[in-house]
Write an enzyme that holds these catalytic residues in place. Sequence first.
Site, PDB file in Angstrom:
ATOM      1  N   THR A 132      23.576  14.490 -17.663  1.00 56.65           N
ATOM      2  CA  THR A 132      23.479  15.135 -18.788  1.00 56.65           C
ATOM      3  C   THR A 132      23.307  16.470 -18.129  1.00 56.65           C
ATOM      4  O   THR A 132      23.638  16.977 -17.327  1.00 56.65           O
ATOM      5  CB  THR A 132      21.665  14.871 -18.479  1.00 56.65           C
ATOM      6  OG1 THR A 132      21.099  15.967 -19.067  1.00 56.65           O
ATOM      7  CG2 THR A 132      20.936  14.659 -17.241  1.00 56.65           C
ATOM      8  N   ASP A 159      21.019  18.800 -18.278  1.00 53.13           N
ATOM      9  CA  ASP A 159      20.453  19.395 -17.493  1.00 53.13           C
ATOM     10  C   ASP A 159      20.396  20.169 -15.945  1.00 53.13           C
ATOM     11  O   ASP A 159      19.997  20.142 -15.394  1.00 53.13           O
ATOM     12  CB  ASP A 159      18.962  18.694 -17.646  1.00 53.13           C
ATOM     13  CG  ASP A 159      18.694  19.620 -19.251  1.00 53.13           C
ATOM     14  OD1 ASP A 159      19.710  19.647 -20.434  1.00 53.13           O
ATOM     15  OD2 ASP A 159      18.146  18.853 -20.372  1.00 53.13           O
ATOM     16  N   ARG A 163      15.731  21.789 -20.920  1.00 48.02           N
ATOM     17  CA  ARG A 163      14.335  21.142 -21.366  1.00 48.02           C
ATOM     18  C   ARG A 163      13.115  21.398 -20.392  1.00 48.02           C
ATOM     19  O   ARG A 163      12.322  21.539 -20.830  1.00 48.02           O
ATOM     20  CB  ARG A 163      14.323  19.728 -22.138  1.00 48.02           C
ATOM     21  CG  ARG A 163      13.157  19.912 -23.020  1.00 48.02           C
ATOM     22  CD  ARG A 163      13.391  18.732 -23.945  1.00 48.02           C
ATOM     23  NE  ARG A 163      14.471  17.475 -23.206  1.00 48.02           N
ATOM     24  CZ  ARG A 163      15.263  16.270 -24.190  1.00 48.02           C
ATOM     25  NH1 ARG A 163      14.790  16.557 -25.198  1.00 48.02           N
ATOM     26  NH2 ARG A 163      15.819  16.016 -23.648  1.00 48.02           N
TER      27      ARG A 163
HETATM   28  O1  F6P Z   1      19.156  16.800 -22.377  1.00 46.58           O
HETATM   29  C1  F6P Z   1      19.883  17.665 -22.451  1.00 46.58           C
HETATM   30  C2  F6P Z   1      20.145  18.197 -23.806  1.00 46.58           C
HETATM   31  O2  F6P Z   1      21.062  19.011 -24.017  1.00 46.58           O
HETATM   32  C3  F6P Z   1      18.803  19.822 -23.404  1.00 46.58           C
HETATM   33  O3  F6P Z   1      19.082  21.015 -23.104  1.00 46.58           O
HETATM   34  C4  F6P Z   1      18.251  19.666 -24.741  1.00 46.58           C
HETATM   35  O4  F6P Z   1      16.764  20.162 -24.826  1.00 46.58           O
HETATM   36  C5  F6P Z   1      18.362  18.394 -24.967  1.00 46.58           C
HETATM   37  O5  F6P Z   1      19.279  17.556 -24.869  1.00 46.58           O
HETATM   38  C6  F6P Z   1      18.775  18.564 -27.064  1.00 46.58           C
HETATM   39  O6  F6P Z   1      18.160  17.271 -27.326  1.00 46.58           O
HETATM   40  P1  F6P Z   1      18.987  17.387 -29.125  1.00 46.58           P
HETATM   41  O7  F6P Z   1      20.420  17.298 -29.330  1.00 46.58           O
HETATM   42  O8  F6P Z   1      18.779  16.006 -28.842  1.00 46.58           O
HETATM   43  O9  F6P Z   1      18.319  17.936 -30.278  1.00 46.58           O
END
Ligand code: F6P
Length: 335
Positions: free
Chosen positions: A140, A142, A186
């Site tokens: 990830t 994050d 997030r």
């Molecule tokens: O968990 C990784 C991430 O990129 C976060 O930083 C972000 O909030 C989220 O995924 C966005 O998710 P999606 O691609 O489902 O909008």
Amino acid sequence: MTEFIPTPHPNPAGIQRVAVLTSGGDAPGMNAAIRAVVRTAAFEGLEVMGVRRGFSGLHRGELKLIGPRDVANTIQRGGTILLTARSATWRTPEGRASGAQHLRDNGVGGLIVIGGDGSFHGAHLLEQEHGIPVIGVPGTIDNDLYGTDHTIGYFTAVETALDAVDKLRDTGASHERIFVIEVMGRHAGHIALDVAVAGGAEEVFIPEDDKPIEDVIQIVKDSVKKGKTGSIVIVAEGVPGGAQGVGDAIQAGTGLETRVSILGHIQRGGAPVSSDRILASRLGEAAVYALMDGVSGVMVGRHGSNIIHTPLHETWEKRKDVNRDLYRCAKKLSV
Ligand code: F6P
């Protein structure tokens, strides 16, 4: 020199076939991790089934044998060749039961899940309810998982965001504007903090800190008084109101021309940098060895130069704090 010659790993668990999937948000380096799983398994004489579309695909039985040549030319590619998804069905006991059945029907002795905390929840439930051995690999951008210094994809995301910040700085300085830039994260400020320090930002806003907006407004006003041309404020996505809220408040509070730039999903794409490829390679290998050793229900992570195992539930229950020293450093360097 003999210690550098690879020798077969013991296989007390008697695993003959493993499965691998990627789940949740894609992260640069996931392909390098898949490749490492497939090639380590091949070296050890094990078969690998690739599961397409994460847990969604698993509950539908989207499994296929993949070998070393199927992962050729993937180490440098972003995204995930196995595809990924955020699965609602997997949150139901029926979805997990169907996935477990597909694994048993295919003779899979253990599942390797490359993803973040949501994916590890799913893996944990599969193990608890159906006794399937599972190993998590942290993938990830994050970097918000306890039990590893870094997660796969994080280094690349920081580089991508930094490149954007450098470019926005050119415009900010030329127009003497304030740029408020939102980076992903997030619930965590890891990307924001690294980007702020490496990008020479005046201020950084992260979910781990609840500093009043008035303080930021004052910092921006002071930076103008000090003769700075343009200021950069980095905001982590998880901060209430996000960059737009912070930008609106700064413009209203300072009267200075302010622009907001939300970097978004650009941070998830692109070729992984070397640190992500190397981390992914080591963790993919470690995941296969964990299953062969009879280990289950843990995430493989790297602490310093050591591979460590952390129970899956701890990866989301225990909080990985941001580097507070770096935070203090950031404050000093923006005087
Ligand atoms: O968990 C990784 C991430 O990129 C976060 O930083 C972000 O909030 C989220 O995924 C966005 O998710 P999606 O691609 O489902 O909008």
